[in-house]
Design a protein around this motif. Structure first.
Motif, mmCIF file in Angstrom:
data_model
loop_
_atom_site.group_PDB
_atom_site.id
_atom_site.type_symbol
_atom_site.label_atom_id
_atom_site.label_comp_id
_atom_site.label_asym_id
_atom_site.label_seq_id
_atom_site.Cartn_x
_atom_site.Cartn_y
_atom_site.Cartn_z
ATOM 1 N N CYS A 62 0.908 -1.169 0.210
ATOM 2 C CA CYS A 62 0.134 0.013 -0.030
ATOM 3 C C CYS A 62 0.938 1.357 -0.020
ATOM 4 N N ALA A 63 1.753 1.249 0.904
ATOM 5 C CA ALA A 63 2.605 2.539 0.916
ATOM 6 C C ALA A 63 3.624 2.585 -0.409
ATOM 7 N N GLU A 64 3.952 1.659 -0.831
ATOM 8 C CA GLU A 64 4.603 1.527 -2.190
ATOM 9 C C GLU A 64 3.790 2.209 -3.054
ATOM 10 N N SER A 65 2.462 1.684 -3.202
ATOM 11 C CA SER A 65 1.523 2.159 -4.201
ATOM 12 C C SER A 65 1.317 3.622 -4.324
ATOM 13 N N VAL A 66 1.123 4.065 -2.874
ATOM 14 C CA VAL A 66 0.855 5.492 -2.738
ATOM 15 C C VAL A 66 2.101 6.341 -3.214
ATOM 16 N N ALA A 67 3.191 5.889 -3.020
ATOM 17 C CA ALA A 67 4.357 6.645 -3.512
ATOM 18 C C ALA A 67 4.576 6.693 -5.059
ATOM 19 N N ALA A 68 4.121 5.467 -5.414
ATOM 20 C CA ALA A 68 4.219 5.085 -7.028
ATOM 21 C C ALA A 68 3.359 6.182 -7.653
ATOM 22 N N TRP A 69 2.003 6.288 -7.158
ATOM 23 C CA TRP A 69 1.171 7.057 -7.589
ATOM 24 C C TRP A 69 1.382 8.644 -7.509
ATOM 25 N N GLY A 70 2.091 8.722 -6.330
ATOM 26 C CA GLY A 70 2.819 10.144 -6.181
ATOM 27 C C GLY A 70 3.700 10.624 -7.205
ATOM 28 N N ARG A 71 4.648 9.580 -7.597
ATOM 29 C CA ARG A 71 5.727 9.935 -8.839
ATOM 30 C C ARG A 71 4.997 10.186 -10.038
ATOM 31 N N TYR A 72 4.055 9.381 -10.398
ATOM 32 C CA TYR A 72 3.071 9.215 -11.571
ATOM 33 C C TYR A 72 2.574 10.917 -11.713
ATOM 34 N N TYR A 73 1.935 11.250 -10.522
ATOM 35 C CA TYR A 73 1.272 12.632 -10.694
ATOM 36 C C TYR A 73 2.176 13.541 -10.976
ATOM 37 N N ILE A 74 3.426 13.663 -10.114
ATOM 38 C CA ILE A 74 4.068 14.835 -10.309
ATOM 39 C C ILE A 74 5.083 14.837 -11.541
ATOM 40 N N GLN A 75 5.127 13.719 -12.087
ATOM 41 C CA GLN A 75 5.882 13.487 -13.402
ATOM 42 C C GLN A 75 4.817 14.058 -14.437
ATOM 43 N N ARG A 76 3.555 13.639 -14.441
ATOM 44 C CA ARG A 76 2.429 14.076 -15.151
ATOM 45 C C ARG A 76 2.489 15.773 -15.356
ATOM 46 N N ALA A 77 2.438 16.335 -13.990
ATOM 47 C CA ALA A 77 2.435 17.696 -13.964
ATOM 48 C C ALA A 77 3.666 18.257 -14.609
ATOM 49 N N ILE A 78 4.670 17.574 -14.398
ATOM 50 C CA ILE A 78 5.959 18.291 -15.107
ATOM 51 C C ILE A 78 5.739 17.940 -16.432
ATOM 52 N N GLU A 79 5.320 17.109 -17.010
ATOM 53 C CA GLU A 79 5.264 16.820 -18.333
ATOM 54 C C GLU A 79 4.238 17.891 -19.033
ATOM 55 N N MET A 80 3.191 18.302 -18.300
ATOM 56 C CA MET A 80 2.006 19.274 -18.898
ATOM 57 C C MET A 80 2.697 20.509 -18.713
ATOM 58 N N ALA A 81 3.360 20.694 -17.645
ATOM 59 C CA ALA A 81 4.230 21.995 -17.894
ATOM 60 C C ALA A 81 5.000 22.316 -19.027
ATOM 61 N N LYS A 82 5.929 21.066 -19.285
ATOM 62 C CA LYS A 82 6.667 21.187 -20.395
ATOM 63 C C LYS A 82 5.864 21.618 -21.611
ATOM 64 N N GLN A 83 4.794 20.859 -21.947
ATOM 65 C CA GLN A 83 4.018 20.812 -23.135
ATOM 66 C C GLN A 83 3.428 22.574 -23.160
ATOM 67 N N ASP A 84 3.175 23.006 -22.092
ATOM 68 C CA ASP A 84 3.011 24.511 -22.167
ATOM 69 C C ASP A 84 4.079 25.441 -22.312
#
Length: 833
Positions: free
Chosen positions: A577-599
DNA sequence: TACCAGAGGAG
DNA sequence: AAATCCTCTGGTA
C-alpha cells in the motif's frame, strides 16, 4: 448526539437526581466530561475509575465493577469455532487460563467475515497468562486484541470520548478521594461528542529548582523552589525567605506539603510541566520520601508513580490529566535545541530570565534575600513559560485527543504512528473489524529489510534563477489514499481487476470503501470544514486561533497515515500500500512536469509533490500562464487530488536536490536544506551563508556577497569572533558505545564520558575545534575548555565558512582565493606568532 | 582516492 | 517507536 451505550432510551439529564429505585437501591445519574480513566484492583477484581467534572463544575469519580478483559482466538481452519468455544470454557481451561466464558462472534477481517472465539477473562493481570495458554492450544491458530490496555479497552468498548460528555449512573457513595461526588457500581449510560471547553480546564503549571553543584542528584540535592502558575497568577514556594511572590514554607518538607495541598485544594484538572515526566516529578517524589512526606497529587490520594518506558518513562498522576510539554514541543516544532528557554524564544520571540545551573546553587547558598528574589524571578519565568507553552499547544492536543478518542494524558506522550493506530483500533471496534496483531520482533526485522521506492526528486537547474512559480499538490499522499482507496482490505480484490491500477501493478477495489481511506476521508472533510469556517475570520481573533489549532491537529494526523502504512511496527502495515501511494505520487508529479513542459514552461526543480516552473516572459504573464496550467492539470486529475499555486519568487538559487533558497515578492526568504538551516554547523558558517544568500537574493549583488565572506574570514583570522559563533553542535543519535566511526562529536563525548560525565543518547555535544595537528576529533573540545587564542582559525575558514559560502558564490565566478586573501598573511602570522 | 558511517534535512 | 531521498563531513584503508 449521544452514543447510547446500553439502551436506546432518551434521557433527561440532571446532576445527581435520583433516577431509579430498584430493590431499595437509589441510583443517581450525572452528566459530566470525562478527563481520566484508569483502574485499580480490589479483591482480585478490576475496578474502572472514571474521573471528570460535571457541566456545573463539580468533580466526580465513577467506579465501574463489571467490565472484564477479553481476547479473541482464531480457530485453525479445520476447527469448528463453536466447538473451540465449548472446549475453552471447560473446567480445566478456565482454571488454567482464567477464562470465565467463551463464545463465537463474527468479525470482519480484511474485507471478509470470519468467525472467532471471544474469550472473557477475570482480570487484566491474567491476560498474559491466558494468552500464552491459548496460543499453546493446537486448535487455536492465533490470538487477537490481547495487548490493548484494560483502560483503553474500556474507553473503546463503552464509546467514551475523552474530554467529551458521558452520562453515568450509579450509587452515590462515600469516598476519601478529592472529588465532590463518587458513584459506585456505576454504568456508562450514554456518551456524546459534546466536548469540554479547553479554556475552562483548571490548569496548573509547575517547575522545580534544584540547588546542585553538578548534575542534580535527588539523594543529595534539595529542591529549593517550586514555581506554580495558573490563570490567577504565579506563586513561588520556597523556604527561608519570602517577599515578591515567594512564599516561605519553613523547610523543604513544608514546601513539598504546600505543593501537594495547593494541587488538591486548587482542584486542578490538568498538571503541566516541562520535562516533568522524567525530571521534576521523579525528583520531587524522591525528595518527598527523604523528607518523610508523600507526593500525593492524585485525586485518589495516591502518590505520583513513575512508569519506566523503553525510551522515556512517564510519571502518573491518578485522576487528573497531566502533560509533559517536552515531548509535545519536540513533536510539534523542529528546533536546534529543546531547552525551555530556547523553546520559549523560538515560539514567542522573547527571552526569559536565564540562569546557569551553578548559579541556582550559588544564589541559593548566599541565603541573601536579594539573591533569593532573583532566583525566584528565574523560577517564576520558567513556570510562566511552561504555562504559556501549554496554552499554545493545548487546543491542538485537545483536538488530537478528540480525533483519536484517546485520553489527553496519553495522546501527549504518543508518537504520530501511535495516534494513527489507536484511532484505527477504535474505528475497527466500531465497525466490527478484528484488530490485526502487532508484528513479532522477527516479523518487524523482516519488514525493516523490505524497502520500497519513495518520492521523485528532479535534479534542479543550478545557480541563480529569476521569476519562479511554485506549485504543489495539496496533501498529496492522503489525497492518493482517499482517491485510489488504498487499503489492506481493497488491494488486489477479485472484483476489480484491471481497474484503479497503481504504477506498482496492484489494483484497489472500486466497489467497497477501504478501512483507512474512509477514516482519512472523515479527517480531511473535517479539516476542510474547519478551514472554510476560518476563511472569513480575523486571523488574530480567538475563534480563528482555536480553529487553526484544530486544523493543525487534523493535518498532523492525516499526514501520518502514509508513514504509518510503511512503518514496520504498524498493525495495519502494508508495504504494498505504501509503495503504491508513493508510486502514484511519482506518477502525478511527473505528469504535472510533462504538462508544464507542453505549455512551454521550464521545470527547474521538483520534489515529491512540488514543481518549480519558469518561462521567459513578464512576471504577470508567467503567473497567468501558471494559472492556466493549473486549470488544465486539475481537470485531468482524479478525485480529491489537486495541484495548487504556492508562491511566486522573483529570484531563487538552487544548489542541488533539496538545497535551495528563494525570495518571494514580500521579501521573505525561504531556505531549504542548506547549511544555514542545519543544526550541525557553527553559527559563523550559517550566518555567513545566510548573509550571502540574502545579498544575492535581495540585492542581487554578488560582489557585496563576496565581501560578506571576506569580512567573516577576516574576523576569524584576527580572532575577533566570540567563541559562541564557533560552537558546533551535533547530537548523539546512538548510545556512546555503539559507534563504529569516531566522528568529532563522538570523540568529544568519549572524553567527557571517561571524565565521569554521563553522555546520554539524544544529547547534543557542543564543541569548538582547537589549533594543533591531527584529526579534527582530537582537537574538538567542549566549549568551556577553549580560550579565544586557542581556536583553529584555519579550520573555521577552510571547513566552516568557505564551503557553504562557495556553494553560492562559485556560480558567480568567485574562487576561494578571491575570498580569503588573508590566507598568506595569516600563515605568516602563524609562523611568527 | 574511494568508500563508509553518521547527521540532519526536505517533502 | 511514521516513510524514502538526498547531501555533506570526517575518518579510514
Amino acid at each position: 448526539m449521544f452514543d447510547l451505550v446500553h439502551s436506546p432510551a432518551v434521557y433527561q439529564f440532571h446532576l445527581l437526581t435520583p433516577a431509579t429505585e430498584l430493590f431499595g437501591v437509589v441510583r443517581s445519574r450525572l452528566e459530566g466530561f470525562v478527563y481520566e480513566v484508569d483502574y485499580v484492583t480490589q479483591e482480585g477484581s478490576p475496578v474502572i475509575r472514571i474521573f471528570g467534572r460535571t457541566r456545573d463544575g463539580s468533580t466526580f469519580v465513577a467506579l465501574h465493577r463489571k467490565f472484564r478483559p477479553y481476547i479473541y482466538c482464531k480457530p485453525r481452519e479445520d476447527v469448528d469455532p463453536d466447538d473451540l468455544a465449548r472446549r475453552l470454557v471447560s473446567a480445566e481451561v478456565s482454571e488454567r487460563a482464567h477464562v470465565t466464558s467463551a463464545s463465537t462472534v463474527e468479525r470482519s477481517w480484511l474485507g471478509k467475515t470470519i468467525r472467532v472465539v471471544r474469550v472473557d477473562l477475570d482480570s487484566p493481570r491474567n491476560v498474559r497468562r491466558a494468552r500464552s495458554f491459548l496460543e499453546s492450544v493446537p486448535a487455536v491458530e492465533d490470538t487477537y486484541e490481547k495487548d490493548i490496555l484494560f483502560k483503553r479497552r474500556f474507553i473503546i468498548d463503552r464509546c467514551i470520548h475523552p474530554l467529551g460528555l458521558a452520562v453515568l449512573e450509579g450509587q452515590e457513595a462515600e469516598s476519601d478521594m478529592h472529588v465532590d461526588t463518587a458513584l459506585d457500581d456505576s454504568d456508562v449510560v450514554a456518551t456524546s461528542e459534546v466536548y469540554t471547553n479547553p479554556s475552562e480546564l483548571r490548569v496548573l503549571a509547575f517547575d522545580i529548582e534544584v540547588a546542585s553543584r553538578a548534575a542534580p542528584d535527588a539523594t543529595r540535592d534539595p529542591v529549593v523552589m517550586i514555581g506554580l502558575a495558573d490563570s490567577s497568577g504565579t506563586r513561588i514556594l520556597t523556604y527561608g525567605t519570602d517577599g515578591e511572590n515567594l512564599m516561605d514554607c519553613g523547610d523543604e518538607r513544608g514546601m513539598i506539603s504546600t505543593f501537594v495541598s495547593t494541587v488538591q485544594d486548587g482542584d486542578y484538572d490538568l498538571i503541566v510541566g516541562y520535562n516533568s515526566d522524567s525530571f521534576d516529578l521523579p525528583f520531587l517524589k524522591k525528595r518527598a520520601s527523604l523528607n518523610g512526606v508523600r507526593l500525593e497529587l492524585g485525586r485518589d490520594t495516591s502518590e505520583v508513580a513513575y512508569q519506566p518506558g523503553s525510551i522515556l518513562g512517564r510519571s502518573i498522576i491518578r485522576g487528573r490529566m497531566s502533560i509533559d510539554l517536552y515531548p509535545v514541543v519536540r513533536r510539534m516544532v523542529n528546533l536546534p535545541s529543546y531547552t525551555l528557554s530556547e523553546v520559549y524564544k523560538a515560539l514567542f520571540g522573547e527571552e526569559k530570565v536565564e540562569l546557569l545551573p551553578h548559579e541556582i546553587h550559588d544564589l541559593w547558598s548566599t541565603k541573601n534575600p536579594e539573591a533569593l528574589r532573583r532566583l525566584g524571578r528565574y523560577c517564576a519565568s520558567d513556570v510562566e513559560a511552561t504555562l504559556r507553552i501549554s496554552r499554545e499547544y493545548l487546543p491542538t492536543l485537545v483536538e488530537l485527543s478528540r480525533q483519536t478518542k484517546q485520553l489527553l494524558s496519553d495522546v501527549c506522550r504518543m508518537g504520530n504512528s501511535q495516534m494513527v493506530e489507536w484511532l484505527l483500533v477504535r474505528e475497527a471496534y466500531r465497525r466490527g473489524e478484528l484488530v490485526p496483531n502487532r508484528p513479532s520482533e522477527q516479523e518487524f526485522h523482516r519488514r525493516e529489510r523490505e524497502t520500497y521506492v519513495g518520492g521523485f526528486v528532479l535534479e534542479p537547474k543550478k545557480g541563480l534563477l529569476q521569476d519562479i512559480v511554485s506549485l504543489d499538490f495539496r496533501s498529496l499522499y492522503p489525497a492518493i489514499i482517499v482517491t485510489h482507496n488504498v487499503d489492506l482490505s481493497t488491494i488486489d480484490c477479485e472484483c476489480c481487476r484491471g481497474e484503479n491500477v497503481s504504477p506498482t501493478g496492484h489494483h484497489f477495489c472500486i466497489k467497497k470503501r477501504g478501512f483507512i481511506p474512509s477514516i482519512l476521508q472523515a479527517l480531511i472533510d473535517r479539516r476542510s470544514q474547519i478551514k472554510a469556517e476560518m476563511a472569513p475570520m480575523d486571523p488574530s481573533s480567538e475563534p480563528y486561533k482555536e480553529r487553526d489549532a484544530m486544523q493543525r491537529a487534523l493535518k498532523v494526523l492525516s499526514n501520518s497515515f502514509y508513514g504509518y502504512m510503511g512503518y514496520p511496527r504498524a498493525r495495519w502495515y502494508s508495504k504494498e500500500c505504501a509503495e503504491s501511494v508513493a508510486a502514484w505520487g511519482r506518477y502525478y508529479i511527473q505528469r504535472a512536469i510533462e504538462m508544464a513542459k507542453q505549455d512551454g514552461f521550464e521545470v527547474v526543480y521538483s520534489d515529491t509533490d512540488s514543481v518549480f516552473i519558469t518561462r521567459e516572459q513578464s512576471a504577470d504573464a508567467l503567473l497567468d500562464g501558471a494559472k492556466q496550467l493549473l486549470r488544465r492539470i486539475n481537470e485531468a486529475l482524479p478525485g480529491v487530488i489537486e495541484l495548487e499555486f504556492e508562491d511566486f519568487y522573483p529570484r531563487g538559487f538552487f544548489v542541488s536536490k533539496k538545497r535551495y533558497a528563494l525570495i518571494n515578492r514580500s521579501g521573505r526568504i525561504v531556505t531549504r536544506g542548506l547549511e544555514a538551516v542545519r543544526r550541525d554547523w557553527s553559527p559563523i558558517a550559517k550566518e555567513t551563508q545566510r548573509k550571502v544568500l540574502e545579498t544575492i537574493l535581495r540585492d542581487g549583488d554578488p560582489e557585496r556577497a563576496a565581501q560578506v565572506v571576506r569580512d567573516a574570514i577576516r574576523r576569524v583570522a584576527e580572532r575577533r569572533v566570540s567563541l559562541d559563533e564557533l560552537v558546533i553542535s551535533t547530537r548523539m543519535t546512538k548510545s556512546i558505545h555503539s559507534y563504529e566511526a569516531e566522528a568529532p562529536h563522538v570523540a568529544v563525548a568519549r572524553r567527557l564520558a571517561s571524565g565521569g560525565r554521563e553522555v546520554s543518547r539524544g544529547e547534543a555535544i557542543d564543541y569548538i575545534v582547537k589549533r594543533g595537528g591531527g584529526k579534527v576529533g582530537d582537537r574538538a573540545k567542549p566549549v568551556g575548555q577553549v580560550s579565544p587564542e586557542d581556536y583553529d582559525a584555519e579550520y573555521y575558514i577552510k571547513s566552516q565558512i568557505l564551503p557553504p559560502s562557495m556553494r553560492i558564490l562559485s556560480s558567480f565566478g568567485f574562487k576561494e582565493e578571491d575570498l580569503r586573501y588573508y590566507k598568506s598573511r595569516q600563515r605568516t602570522l602563524f609562523e611568527f606568532g
